[in-house]
Scaffold this motif. Structure first.
Motif, short mmCIF file in Angstrom:
data_model
loop_
_atom_site.label_atom_id
_atom_site.label_comp_id
_atom_site.label_asym_id
_atom_site.label_seq_id
_atom_site.Cartn_x
_atom_site.Cartn_y
_atom_site.Cartn_z
N UNK A 190 0.75 -1.30 -0.04
CA UNK A 190 -0.01 0.12 0.00
C UNK A 190 0.94 1.40 -0.01
N UNK A 191 1.82 1.32 0.75
CA UNK A 191 2.83 2.46 0.87
C UNK A 191 3.36 2.78 -0.46
N UNK A 192 3.78 1.77 -1.12
CA UNK A 192 4.61 1.84 -2.43
C UNK A 192 3.48 1.95 -3.55
N UNK A 193 2.34 1.74 -3.31
CA UNK A 193 1.31 2.08 -4.27
C UNK A 193 0.81 3.59 -4.77
N UNK A 194 0.79 4.23 -3.59
CA UNK A 194 0.34 5.60 -3.67
C UNK A 194 1.39 6.70 -4.03
N UNK A 195 1.22 7.19 -5.29
CA UNK A 195 2.17 7.90 -6.01
C UNK A 195 2.56 9.03 -4.61
N UNK A 196 3.92 9.40 -4.75
CA UNK A 196 4.44 10.47 -3.69
C UNK A 196 3.74 11.58 -3.65
N UNK A 197 3.35 12.27 -5.02
CA UNK A 197 2.84 13.55 -4.78
C UNK A 197 1.52 13.51 -4.51
N UNK A 198 0.83 12.42 -4.00
CA UNK A 198 -0.69 12.41 -3.84
C UNK A 198 -0.68 12.10 -2.08
N UNK A 203 -4.69 10.37 4.83
CA UNK A 203 -4.92 10.70 6.09
C UNK A 203 -4.70 9.46 7.13
N UNK A 204 -5.93 9.39 7.93
CA UNK A 204 -5.79 8.38 9.03
C UNK A 204 -5.67 6.94 8.30
N UNK A 205 -6.41 6.65 7.17
CA UNK A 205 -6.43 5.40 6.83
C UNK A 205 -5.09 4.71 6.35
N UNK A 206 -4.49 5.82 5.39
CA UNK A 206 -3.33 5.40 5.11
C UNK A 206 -2.14 5.31 6.12
N UNK A 207 -2.05 6.38 7.17
CA UNK A 207 -1.19 6.30 8.26
C UNK A 207 -1.37 4.95 8.76
N UNK A 208 -2.52 4.45 9.35
CA UNK A 208 -2.83 3.10 9.84
C UNK A 208 -2.44 2.13 9.23
N UNK A 209 -2.74 2.09 8.04
CA UNK A 209 -2.54 0.69 7.12
C UNK A 209 -1.11 0.64 6.59
N UNK A 210 -0.38 1.67 6.86
CA UNK A 210 1.03 1.56 6.42
C UNK A 210 2.13 1.76 7.48
N UNK A 211 1.38 1.82 8.82
CA UNK A 211 2.53 1.93 9.76
C UNK A 211 3.56 1.07 9.83
N UNK A 212 3.43 -0.29 9.76
CA UNK A 212 4.54 -1.22 9.92
C UNK A 212 5.44 -1.38 8.48
#
Length: 279
Positions: A190-198, A203-212
């Motif tokens: 998930x962390x590698x799928x989202x483009x850096x400029x986005x 927000x929270x869903x991305x933060x929680x889903x990519x923490x580890x």
């Protein structure tokens, strides 16, 4: 304590905080890191010499990367008193247990363990005495495991506040492929799928889903390689799950999407009902 990072450092701090030992000796490769652990309160004494570190030990806990655990257990067994308990904190078990079982002295002294606690952060700087409080510790004895060492391993890990579960090494590796290794792989994907400029819109869903996904690369490379068979099966199951969502989306199938989400929501609720402490 062989290896004094987050895991080993937290064990040392727990032992000292609970007054369970007279001295915690940290064994490692880098004296600078060991001195940092000593300053942090994780150990009482530091050495880079295995024999010096374990020669008078009652318990040796090997907290090195999974690819090194079996060899470090062998080295510790050769230098520690014959009556010592040797255990570990490796995230995989089958390969470690198979390797140690081939070494008569080490097999006599060793009980494989996996405390299910940790963080995406690494190093003794992030160690804490309560890391294991209320957590599960899995013991994976084999046919070579001595009953008295298994009893002592139960007592040792329980003394840190853990709940003990016992299962075979292969079963352990299959289970954690789904419950631990797959979530780490998913977080990294998930962390590698989202483009850096986005990322400003994340927000929270991305933060929680990519923490580890912020965890140590070398640690997780070793874990993935060591448990690649069960992890490949788990990845396949996840792909099937995502494919069913993709198919429902293609057909604008509202009921299938709702059922897909409700199945996951129910499983998450079941997990929450067990009231595990936060990592």
């Amino acid at each position: 304590m062989v290896g004094v990072g987050l895991i080993g450092g937290s064990i040392g701090m727990a032992l000292r905080d609970r007054g369970l030992v007279d001295e915690v000796v940290g064994v490692g490769r880098d004296m600078g890191s060991l001195e940092q652990a000593r300053a942090r309160g994780a150990i009482d004494r530091a050495t880079t010499d295995m024999a010096d570190g374990v020669s008078r030990a009652d318990v040796v806990v090997v907290c090195t990367p999974v690819g090194r655990v079996a060899e470090d257990v062998r080295r510790a067994a050769d230098a520690a008193p014959r009556g010592a308990l040797i255990t570990d904190a490796g995230s995989t078990k089958r390969a470690i247990v198979e390797a140690v079982d081939k070494l008569p002295r080490a097999a006599e002294m060793f009980v494989a363990a996996h405390p299910l606690a940790g963080s995406e952060r690494s190093g003794s700087a992030f160690a804490r005495a309560d890391l294991y409080e209320g957590r599960v510790c899995v013991l994976t004895p084999s046919t070579r495991t001595a009953p008295d060492r298994l009893r002592r391993a139960r007592e040792f890990w329980s003394s840190l506040g853990t709940r003990i579960i016992e299962m075979g090494p292969a079963e352990h590796d299959e289970v954690v492929a789904y419950t631990s290794h797959l979530p780490h792989a998913l977080a990294a994907s998930l962390a590698a799928t989202v483009p850096a400029d986005w990322l400003p819109l994340a927000a929270g869903a991305f933060r929680d889903g990519t923490r580890v996904a912020g965890a140590d690369t070398e640690l997780w490379t070793a874990i993935f390689r060591d448990n690649r068979g069960p992890l490949m099966n788990a990845v396949g199951k996840l792909q099937d799950r995502l494919s069913s969502l993709k198919y429902a989306l293609m057909n604008d199938d509202e009921e299938s999407i709702r059922r897909w989400w409700n199945d996951a929501r129910a499983r998450r609720s079941l997990f929450e009902s067990q009231k595990f402490p936060e990592a």
